[in-house]
Design an enzyme around this catalytic site. Structure first.
Site, mmCIF file in Angstrom:
data_model
loop_
_atom_site.group_PDB
_atom_site.id
_atom_site.type_symbol
_atom_site.label_atom_id
_atom_site.label_comp_id
_atom_site.label_asym_id
_atom_site.label_seq_id
_atom_site.Cartn_x
_atom_site.Cartn_y
_atom_site.Cartn_z
ATOM 1 N N ASP A 197 -1.883 1.818 6.508
ATOM 2 C CA ASP A 197 -1.428 3.200 6.656
ATOM 3 C C ASP A 197 -2.600 4.171 6.725
ATOM 4 O OD1 ASP A 197 0.878 5.114 6.522
ATOM 5 O OD2 ASP A 197 -0.236 5.819 4.777
ATOM 6 N N GLU A 258 -2.829 1.677 11.492
ATOM 7 C CA GLU A 258 -2.175 2.916 11.906
ATOM 8 C C GLU A 258 -3.277 3.944 12.000
ATOM 9 O OE1 GLU A 258 0.818 6.502 10.955
ATOM 10 O OE2 GLU A 258 -0.594 5.758 9.507
HETATM 11 O O1 TEU Z 1 1.382 8.435 8.687
HETATM 12 C C1 TEU Z 1 0.057 8.930 8.734
HETATM 13 C C2 TEU Z 1 -0.358 9.441 9.972
HETATM 14 O O2 TEU Z 1 -1.459 9.186 10.359
HETATM 15 C C3 TEU Z 1 0.615 10.231 10.780
HETATM 16 O O3 TEU Z 1 1.418 11.021 9.980
HETATM 17 C C4 TEU Z 1 -0.155 11.100 11.685
HETATM 18 O O4 TEU Z 1 -1.007 11.921 10.970
HETATM 19 C C5 TEU Z 1 0.754 11.922 12.519
HETATM 20 O O5 TEU Z 1 1.535 11.063 13.282
HETATM 21 C C6 TEU Z 1 -0.086 12.842 13.383
HETATM 22 O O6 TEU Z 1 0.077 12.625 14.698
HETATM 23 C C7 TEU Z 1 1.601 7.490 7.697
HETATM 24 C C8 TEU Z 1 3.045 7.091 7.580
HETATM 25 O O7 TEU Z 1 3.480 6.492 8.763
HETATM 26 C C9 TEU Z 1 3.844 8.283 7.186
HETATM 27 O O8 TEU Z 1 5.206 7.986 7.079
HETATM 28 C C10 TEU Z 1 3.335 8.787 5.857
HETATM 29 O O9 TEU Z 1 3.989 9.986 5.534
HETATM 30 C C11 TEU Z 1 1.835 9.023 5.870
HETATM 31 O O10 TEU Z 1 1.133 7.932 6.438
HETATM 32 C C12 TEU Z 1 1.292 9.196 4.479
HETATM 33 O O11 TEU Z 1 1.234 7.973 3.825
#
Ligand code: TEU
Length: 536
Positions: A197, A258
């Site tokens: 994540d 991610e």
């Molecule tokens: O998401 C993190 C993340 O990088 C995205 O929210 C990104 O910043 C956004 O798409 C901008 O384009 C992850 C998880 O998928 C999310 O559900 C969580 O809320 C977040 O991390 C925090 O852990």
């Protein structure tokens, strides 16, 4: 790969929240759908300030979801069905209820406990100004001030996301060592990999200097270059360490990043041969429904990943994004930010038609693909959830200006004509209310309809298995009219996507394997995709 958001997948015990026993019971559905594996969003103990991405114990299971035994059963039975299992690891931050953070609060400034996180004194006369100008992904600034043991306002801690999610200090060896153990804990239990994540958030520039957001105080990580709290080069040493750790295990164990970063080239750094194995392709996911844009992203992705030898992935959506049938029916079809397109009306029929075409494009590209639960049913975004049920911290932190991501997390409809559509037994109320119109979109209803989205996904996934050319590494573009994508796969197979405003003639030397809409004669109408194979 299929993303499972466990709270919304299937509820076995009737409390309205999905759980691991519900998932275990439904694994045959996923095997039959034709995916090769599942990625399970966080299942850890969590106060659920951010849908489970606020973890209070990295080596446990949330009681809402079950027990470690239930997790083992999911992994074991998935394997028996030939499905790989990847779980989410959330290394950038903990919950503020995690024992490490509670210990840091209690121990006070300068302590090793605070050293696990990013605590700093504030600026200004009495420390009332945050240590720097960093922002939070969910709105507002990225620092929260604590009350010290003596009852006075004290230090600040940094959080890239909600204030209930303090960022860890990855420059601290104690944090690295603790995560080595956490990763081993799960690999030892037999999971096939970890989805990392917010991977670009882990390293911060030394000295925590102010960021230059160019005047736009939104978390636009797709555009950030040289940001001191995102995609900082030091992050790569962490992933090299993890790769060595994973490689020591038998079998194939993978790390999936991610990483929403500014280019395919920046993304490729995460995928060097001694770092992570693959990454979600956000450039692709966030693209507008536009032939030129999509072709550019496909080409840039493949060109950037070739030198590091990493496979591409293609993805349309996730638990963070607006559901495709809604997004593609809006005027704004790109999604650089949560709020993009919010409030625009969506033409559901058009959106569904495009989502079908987009699914077939995604599944024809070389590399892996990720499907988010409910995408295969063509579920729309539920954009009229009453404010009272909204849980996403985005809603709260934006003062209600941005509704956030709950609308793509509504529990799945499985069967029957009334809510909860088989999601829960005994008519329990799901944690987010399902629209009554979902009676048409249940797994049961769509299984009986050869023209449903589910039938399309099943057919496309079956063909991906059966027609080897669709899995070839090569892609060769053909000359095509404006708005049309036309490419060969592995010699005999071919994919044509029509995003122009008018029908196009299909090549008579080819026959249609699958199309996203019923075809009349040899023409492919607008917003449609066809897979072709050369006539014998
Ligand atoms: O998401 C993190 C993340 O990088 C995205 O929210 C990104 O910043 C956004 O798409 C901008 O384009 C992850 C998880 O998928 C999310 O559900 C969580 O809320 C977040 O991390 C925090 O852990």
């Amino acid at each position: 790969m299929y993303e499972v958001y466990p709270r919304s997948f299937a509820d076995s015990d009737g409390d309205g929240d999905g759980d691991l026993e519900g998932l275990r019971q439904r694994l045959p559905y996923l095997a039959e759908l034709g995916v090769d594996g599942i990625w399970i969003a966080p299942w850890y103990p969590s106060p659920m300030a951010d849908g489970g991405y606020d973890v209070s114990d990295f080596c446990g299971i949330h009681p809402m979801f079950g027990t470690l035994d239930d997790a083992d059963a999911v992994v074991r039975e998935a394997h028996q069905l030939g499905l790989k299992v990847i779980i989410d690891i959330v290394p950038n931050h903990t919950s503020d209820q995690h024992p490490w953070f509670q210990a840091a609060l209690a121990a006070g400034p300068g302590s090793p406990e605070r050293g696990r996180y990013l605590f700093r004194d504030g600026r200004g006369e009495s420390g009332e100004v945050p240590p720097n100008n960093w922002i939070s992904c969910f709105g507002g600034h990225g620092w929260t001030r604590v009350v010290e043991g003596d009852g006075r306002p004290g230090q600040w801690y940094q959080h890239s996301f909600a204030s209930e999610q303090p960022d860890l200090n990855w420059a601290n060896e104690a944090v690295l060592a603790a995560f080595d153990d956490i990763i081993r804990f799960w690999l030892d239990r037999g999971v096939d990999g970890l989805r990392v994540d917010a991977a670009p958030a882990l390293a911060k520039a030394a000295g925590l200097p102010d960021a230059d957001y160019g005047g736009d105080l939104r978390f636009l990580t797709l555009e950030w270059i040289g940001n001191p709290h995102w995609d900082v080069d030091d992050v790569h040493s962490i992933f090299r360490r993890w790769r060595a750790l994973g490689d020591a295990y038998e079998g194939d164990r993978v790390f999936v990043a991610e990483a929403v970063v500014s280019s395919a080239e920046r993304l490729s750094h995460y995928l060097r041969s001694d770092e992570l194995h693959s990454a979600f392709n956000f450039q692709y996911m966030k693209s507008a429904w536009d032939a030129g844009v999509l072709r550019d992203v496909v080409e840039e992705t493949l060109a950037a990943l070739a030198p590091v030898g990493a496979p591409a992935t293609w993805v349309l959506t996730s638990h963070d994004e607006v559901r495709p049938v809604t997004r593609y029916g809006r005027r704004t079809t790109s999604s650089a930010h949560f709020a993009d397109g919010e409030g625009e009306t969506s033409d559901r029929a058009l959106g569904t038609r495009r989502a079908r075409a987009a699914a077939m494009l995604m599944l024809a590209l070389p590399g892996g693909a990720y499907i988010y639960q409910g995408e295969e049913l063509g579920l729309p975004q539920v954009d009229d959830l009453p404010a009272i049920v909204l849980q996403d911290p985005v809603f709260k932190r934006s003062g209600g200006a941005v509704r956030g991501r709950d609308g793509c997390r509504v529990p799945l409809p499985w069967s029957g004509a009334q809510t909860p559509f088989g999601f829960s037994p005994g008519g329990a109320r799901p944690w987010l209310p399902q629209p009554v119109e979902w009676a048409e979109l249940t797994v049961e209803a769509e299984s009986a309809d050869p023209d449903s989205m589910l039938a399309l996904y099943r057919n496309a996934l079956r063909l991906r298995h059966d027609v080897g050319e669709l899995r070839a590494d090569e892609i060769a573009w053909r000359e095509a009219p404006d708005g049309v994508l036309d490419f060969d796969r592995g010699g005999g197979a071919r994919c044509v996507v029509n995003i122009s405003g008018s029908a196009i003639e299909l090549d008579p030397e080819y026959t249609v394997l699958l199309s996203s809409v019923p075809l009349e004669g040899e023409a492919l109408p607008p917003d449609a995709t066809a897979w072709l194979v050369r006539r014998a």
